[in-house]
Design a protein around this motif. Structure first.
Motif, PDB file in Angstrom:
ATOM      1  N   ALA A  35     -22.421  86.035 135.077  1.00  0.00           N
ATOM      2  CA  ALA A  35     -22.099  84.735 135.651  1.00  0.00           C
ATOM      3  C   ALA A  35     -21.739  84.870 137.125  1.00  0.00           C
ATOM      4  N   GLU A  36     -20.941  85.896 137.483  1.00  0.00           N
ATOM      5  CA  GLU A  36     -20.570  86.087 138.881  1.00  0.00           C
ATOM      6  C   GLU A  36     -21.785  86.422 139.738  1.00  0.00           C
ATOM      7  N   GLN A  37     -22.651  87.278 139.237  1.00  0.00           N
ATOM      8  CA  GLN A  37     -23.854  87.628 139.999  1.00  0.00           C
ATOM      9  C   GLN A  37     -24.754  86.408 140.194  1.00  0.00           C
ATOM     10  N   ALA A  38     -24.906  85.608 139.149  1.00  0.00           N
ATOM     11  CA  ALA A  38     -25.739  84.401 139.278  1.00  0.00           C
ATOM     12  C   ALA A  38     -25.122  83.417 140.261  1.00  0.00           C
ATOM     13  N   LEU A  39     -23.791  83.263 140.226  1.00  0.00           N
ATOM     14  CA  LEU A  39     -23.140  82.328 141.124  1.00  0.00           C
ATOM     15  C   LEU A  39     -23.241  82.795 142.569  1.00  0.00           C
ATOM     16  N   VAL A  40     -23.075  84.093 142.822  1.00  0.00           N
ATOM     17  CA  VAL A  40     -23.195  84.606 144.189  1.00  0.00           C
ATOM     18  C   VAL A  40     -24.609  84.383 144.716  1.00  0.00           C
ATOM     19  N   ALA A  41     -25.611  84.626 143.883  1.00  0.00           N
ATOM     20  CA  ALA A  41     -26.991  84.398 144.316  1.00  0.00           C
ATOM     21  C   ALA A  41     -27.235  82.925 144.632  1.00  0.00           C
ATOM     22  N   VAL A  42     -26.664  82.039 143.829  1.00  0.00           N
ATOM     23  CA  VAL A  42     -26.840  80.606 144.071  1.00  0.00           C
ATOM     24  C   VAL A  42     -26.118  80.192 145.351  1.00  0.00           C
ATOM     25  N   MET A  43     -24.917  80.691 145.574  1.00  0.00           N
ATOM     26  CA  MET A  43     -24.181  80.357 146.793  1.00  0.00           C
ATOM     27  C   MET A  43     -24.903  80.870 148.029  1.00  0.00           C
ATOM     28  N   ARG A  44     -25.491  82.057 147.918  1.00  0.00           N
ATOM     29  CA  ARG A  44     -26.227  82.593 149.057  1.00  0.00           C
ATOM     30  C   ARG A  44     -27.475  81.763 149.332  1.00  0.00           C
ATOM     31  N   ALA A  45     -28.178  81.378 148.281  1.00  0.00           N
ATOM     32  CA  ALA A  45     -29.368  80.541 148.469  1.00  0.00           C
ATOM     33  C   ALA A  45     -29.007  79.175 149.027  1.00  0.00           C
ATOM     34  N   PHE A  46     -27.900  78.620 148.562  1.00  0.00           N
ATOM     35  CA  PHE A  46     -27.493  77.309 149.068  1.00  0.00           C
ATOM     36  C   PHE A  46     -27.086  77.388 150.527  1.00  0.00           C
ATOM     37  N   ALA A  47     -26.428  78.489 150.916  1.00  0.00           N
ATOM     38  CA  ALA A  47     -26.047  78.650 152.319  1.00  0.00           C
ATOM     39  C   ALA A  47     -27.269  78.722 153.223  1.00  0.00           C
ATOM     40  N   GLY A  48     -28.393  79.200 152.698  1.00  0.00           N
ATOM     41  CA  GLY A  48     -29.602  79.286 153.512  1.00  0.00           C
ATOM     42  C   GLY A  48     -30.295  77.955 153.725  1.00  0.00           C
TER      43      GLY A  48
END
Length: 337
Positions: free
Chosen positions: A41-54
C-alpha cells in the motif's frame, strides 16, 4: 505510470504539498485495506503521489481530488490486489468481498467520497456503484443488509484513520536514504524519482548533443526568418501594377475616359411616319375654329374676373401719375393746419 517531478513555483509546490498531506491519510488506509499489505500500500501510494506531482501543474486545482483518486483506484496493486493479504479480525468482512466491491466500499467509508464522485472515479454509472455498495454491505443471518454491521465496519475504518501514526506518514515526504547493497529499502519518498524513473547519466557525447540542440533551433529560426524576408522583397519588386480607375467602373456605367460613342443608325431602322388622315385634319381645324371652344380656353380668366379680381395692368400702355400715399398724407396734414 509515474513521472519525474516537473519544476514548479514555490506557491504551486506549497499547494501541492498541502493537498497531498490532506489526502494521504485516507489514501493510505484505503490502499492498505484494499490490498491487505501495508508495504504494498505504501509503495502504491508513493508511486501515485509521484505521478500526481508530475501532472498537478497542468490540472486545475479544483480537479486535483478526482485526478488523485483516479490514479490510486486504477493502480494495479489496488485495482487487482495480489493474494496473501491480511486483515484484522474486526475487519474480517473485507477479505470476503470481491476486489471491485471492496474498493467501492472503501472509497465510501474510508475515502469519504460521495456516491457521484466515487462512481466517476471508478468509471461507472451511479446506479452500478450503488449496486456494488449493496453487494459489499454486511449481511445478517437471514441474508438481509445489516445496518448495524455497516456502522460497525465504518467505525473500524475511521478508527484506523485516527490511529494512523504520524511517523508513518512523515516518511512518505522524506527523501529516501540510499540502501546498502543487497538490502531492500522501504517505500521511496514521492519527492524523489524512483530508480527506474531516474534520468540516465549523461556522458560527454550526450552533453554535447544537448548543447547543440539550442544552436540548431536558433539556426532554423534564422533561416525561416530570412526566407520570409527575401520572399516579401521579391513580391514587392514584382508586384502587379495598380489597377487603373477605369477598371473600377461598374458594367454599363460611363466613365470620363471612355465617352459615349455615337453611331448613325441604318436607314432601315429609322421609324416611318404614318400618312396623315385628311378626315382627322379637317376635324381638328373645325374644332380649333369653333368660337365656343375658344371661349372655353379662357374660362379660368373669366371666372377670376367674375369673382372680383382686379383688372391686370397693361404694362404696354402709359399710366397716369399718382401721388405716393406718404406724400398725400403729408399734404393733408398741412391743409388741416
Amino acid at each position: 505510470m509515474t513521472a519525474v517531478n516537473a519544476p514548479v513555483s514555490s506557491n504551486a509546490a506549497g499547494a501541492l504539498s498541502a493537498f497531498l498531506r490532506g489526502v494521504e491519510r485516507r489514501a493510505l488506509v484505503v490502499a492498505e485495506l484494499q490490498c491487505g499489505d501495508p508495504t504494498v500500500a505504501e509503495q502504491a501510494l508513493v508511486a501515485v503521489m509521484r505521478a500526481f506531482a508530475g501532472i498537478a501543474s497542468d490540472v486545475p486545482m479544483a480537479q486535483w481530488p478526482d485526478r488523485f483518486w483516479i490514479l490510486l483506484a486504477h493502480r494495479t496493486p489496488i485495482r487487482v490486489p495480489a493474494a496473501g493479504g491480511q486483515w484484522a479480525p474486526e475487519l474480517s468482512h473485507l477479505p470476503q468481498l470481491a476486489p471491485p466491491a471492496r474498493l467501492a466500499l472503501l472509497l465510501r467509508v474510508g475515502g469519504g467520497l460521495d456516491e457521484a464522485a466515487a462512481a466517476q472515479i471508478l468509471d461507472m454509472p451511479v446506479a452500478d456503484y450503488q449496486h456494488a455498495l449493496a453487494e459489499a454491505c454486511p449481511r445478517d443471518a437471514h441474508g438481509h443488509p445489516d445496518a448495524a454491521g455497516w456502522r460497525a465496519l465504518a467505525e473500524q475504518v475511521q478508527q484506523r484513520l485516527r490511529e494512523m501514526p504520524a511517523s508513518r506518514l512523515q516518511q512518505l515526504h522524506q527523501p529516501a536514504a540510499v540502501p546498502a547493497p543487497g538490502k531492500d529499502k522501504g517505500p521511496a519518498s514521492w519527492r524523489a524519482p524512483a530508480p527506474a524513473e531516474a534520468a540516465p547519466r549523461r556522458g560527454p557525447a550526450r552533453r554535447r548533443a544537448g548543447n547543440r540542440r539550442p544552436v540548431w533551433r536558433g539556426l532554423l529560426i534564422l533561416l525561416v526568418t530570412t526566407g520570409v524576408l527575401l520572399g516579401g522583397a521579391a513580391w514587392w519588386k514584382h508586384r502587379p501594377a495598380a489597377v487603373p480607375p477605369e477598371a473600377s467602373v461598374p458594367d454599363g456605367a460611363v466613365s470620363t475616359a471612355d465617352p459615349v460613342a455615337v453611331e448613325q443608325l441604318p436607314a432601315d431602322d429609322l421609324p416611318v411616319a404614318a400618312p396623315a388622315d385628311p378626315a382627322h385634319a379637317a376635324s381638328d381645324a373645325a374644332m380649333l375654329a369653333d368660337p365656343e371652344l375658344m371661349l372655353a380656353r379662357d374660362a379660368d380668366l373669366y371666372a377670376w374676373f367674375a369673382a372680383g379680381g382686379p383688372v391686370p395692368v397693361d404694362e404696354s400702355q402709359p399710366q397716369p401719375n399718382r401721388p405716393e400715399p406718404a406724400a398725400a398724407g403729408l399734404e393733408t396734414s398741412a391743409a388741416d393746419e
